[in-house]
Design a protein around this motif. Structure first.
Motif, PDB file in Angstrom:
ATOM      1  N   ALA A   1       0.854  -1.181   0.000  1.00  0.00           N
ATOM      2  CA  ALA A   1       0.000   0.000   0.000  1.00  0.00           C
ATOM      3  C   ALA A   1       0.893   1.235   0.000  1.00  0.00           C
ATOM      4  O   ALA A   1       1.621   1.471   0.939  1.00  0.00           O
ATOM      5  CB  ALA A   1      -0.898  -0.013   1.227  1.00  0.00           C
TER       6      ALA A   1
ATOM      7  N   THR B   1      -7.840   2.923   1.758  1.00  0.00           N
ATOM      8  CA  THR B   1      -8.440   2.260   0.599  1.00  0.00           C
ATOM      9  C   THR B   1      -7.872   2.830  -0.689  1.00  0.00           C
ATOM     10  O   THR B   1      -7.422   3.973  -0.735  1.00  0.00           O
ATOM     11  CB  THR B   1      -9.974   2.408   0.600  1.00  0.00           C
ATOM     12  OG1 THR B   1     -10.509   1.642  -0.485  1.00  0.00           O
ATOM     13  CG2 THR B   1     -10.404   3.854   0.461  1.00  0.00           C
ATOM     14  N   ASP B   2      -7.916   1.984  -1.717  1.00  0.00           N
ATOM     15  CA  ASP B   2      -7.569   2.434  -3.064  1.00  0.00           C
ATOM     16  C   ASP B   2      -8.812   2.456  -3.947  1.00  0.00           C
ATOM     17  O   ASP B   2      -8.729   2.623  -5.154  1.00  0.00           O
ATOM     18  CB  ASP B   2      -6.492   1.559  -3.688  1.00  0.00           C
ATOM     19  CG  ASP B   2      -6.966   0.131  -3.966  1.00  0.00           C
ATOM     20  OD1 ASP B   2      -8.050  -0.247  -3.481  1.00  0.00           O
ATOM     21  OD2 ASP B   2      -6.239  -0.603  -4.660  1.00  0.00           O
TER      22      ASP B   2
ATOM     23  N   THR C   1      -1.397   5.600  -3.952  1.00  0.00           N
ATOM     24  CA  THR C   1      -2.591   4.881  -4.392  1.00  0.00           C
ATOM     25  C   THR C   1      -3.634   4.703  -3.288  1.00  0.00           C
ATOM     26  O   THR C   1      -4.810   4.541  -3.588  1.00  0.00           O
ATOM     27  CB  THR C   1      -2.224   3.493  -4.944  1.00  0.00           C
ATOM     28  OG1 THR C   1      -1.525   2.766  -3.942  1.00  0.00           O
ATOM     29  CG2 THR C   1      -1.369   3.599  -6.180  1.00  0.00           C
ATOM     30  N   PHE C   2      -3.220   4.724  -2.035  1.00  0.00           N
ATOM     31  CA  PHE C   2      -4.151   4.506  -0.930  1.00  0.00           C
ATOM     32  C   PHE C   2      -4.358   5.793  -0.140  1.00  0.00           C
ATOM     33  O   PHE C   2      -3.408   6.537   0.102  1.00  0.00           O
ATOM     34  CB  PHE C   2      -3.625   3.427   0.024  1.00  0.00           C
ATOM     35  CG  PHE C   2      -3.853   2.030  -0.480  1.00  0.00           C
ATOM     36  CD1 PHE C   2      -4.908   1.272   0.001  1.00  0.00           C
ATOM     37  CD2 PHE C   2      -3.019   1.478  -1.426  1.00  0.00           C
ATOM     38  CE1 PHE C   2      -5.128  -0.008  -0.453  1.00  0.00           C
ATOM     39  CE2 PHE C   2      -3.225   0.184  -1.886  1.00  0.00           C
ATOM     40  CZ  PHE C   2      -4.286  -0.558  -1.397  1.00  0.00           C
ATOM     41  N   THR C   3      -5.602   6.050   0.265  1.00  0.00           N
ATOM     42  CA  THR C   3      -5.925   7.204   1.106  1.00  0.00           C
ATOM     43  C   THR C   3      -6.705   6.737   2.321  1.00  0.00           C
ATOM     44  O   THR C   3      -7.400   5.728   2.281  1.00  0.00           O
ATOM     45  CB  THR C   3      -6.770   8.244   0.341  1.00  0.00           C
ATOM     46  OG1 THR C   3      -7.954   7.609  -0.128  1.00  0.00           O
ATOM     47  CG2 THR C   3      -6.004   8.835  -0.819  1.00  0.00           C
TER      48      THR C   3
ATOM     49  N   TYR D   1       0.492   8.562   4.619  1.00  0.00           N
ATOM     50  CA  TYR D   1      -0.809   8.563   3.942  1.00  0.00           C
ATOM     51  C   TYR D   1      -1.534   9.881   4.166  1.00  0.00           C
ATOM     52  O   TYR D   1      -1.308  10.572   5.140  1.00  0.00           O
ATOM     53  CB  TYR D   1      -1.670   7.394   4.436  1.00  0.00           C
ATOM     54  CG  TYR D   1      -1.052   6.061   4.127  1.00  0.00           C
ATOM     55  CD1 TYR D   1      -1.142   5.516   2.861  1.00  0.00           C
ATOM     56  CD2 TYR D   1      -0.355   5.363   5.102  1.00  0.00           C
ATOM     57  CE1 TYR D   1      -0.558   4.302   2.558  1.00  0.00           C
ATOM     58  CE2 TYR D   1       0.235   4.146   4.814  1.00  0.00           C
ATOM     59  CZ  TYR D   1       0.133   3.622   3.548  1.00  0.00           C
ATOM     60  OH  TYR D   1       0.715   2.424   3.260  1.00  0.00           O
TER      61      TYR D   1
END
Length: 91
Positions: free
Chosen positions: A26, A50-51, A30-32, A68
């Motif tokens: 992760a 999540t992506d 791409t993931f927030t 993140y």
């Protein structure tokens, strides 16, 4: 919740078959973050990222160290309280 169970199950199936070729990671690009979860019974606070397809739970330290977005302090907090089970006293 089903996705949280399905992902490890799929990974275990792949490991058992011996066809593992790629490692899932992760990345902040791409993931927030979606929300954070209150600590329960001495467990650390966690954040969910999540992506758009997959959801992953990280500890607060992992979320901060991973860089993140948004900042951990700005994530909404999900608080889950469980009510005790009452016994039916009818006889």
């Amino acid at each position: 919740m089903i996705r949280l169970i399905a992902i490890p199950s799929m990974l275990l199936a792949e490991l058992a078959s011996g066809n593992v070729a790629a490692q899932v990671s992760a990345t902040p690009e791409t993931f927030t973050g979606t929300h954070r979860n209150e600590s329960i019974n001495g467990r650390p606070e966690t954040a969910t990222i999540t992506d758009g397809k997959f959801f992953i739970q990280l500890t607060e330290e992992q979320y901060r160290a991973g860089g993140y977005r948004p900042a951990y302090e700005t994530l909404s907090t999900r608080i889950v309280r469980r009510l005790p089970v009452r016994k039916d006293t009818k006889e």
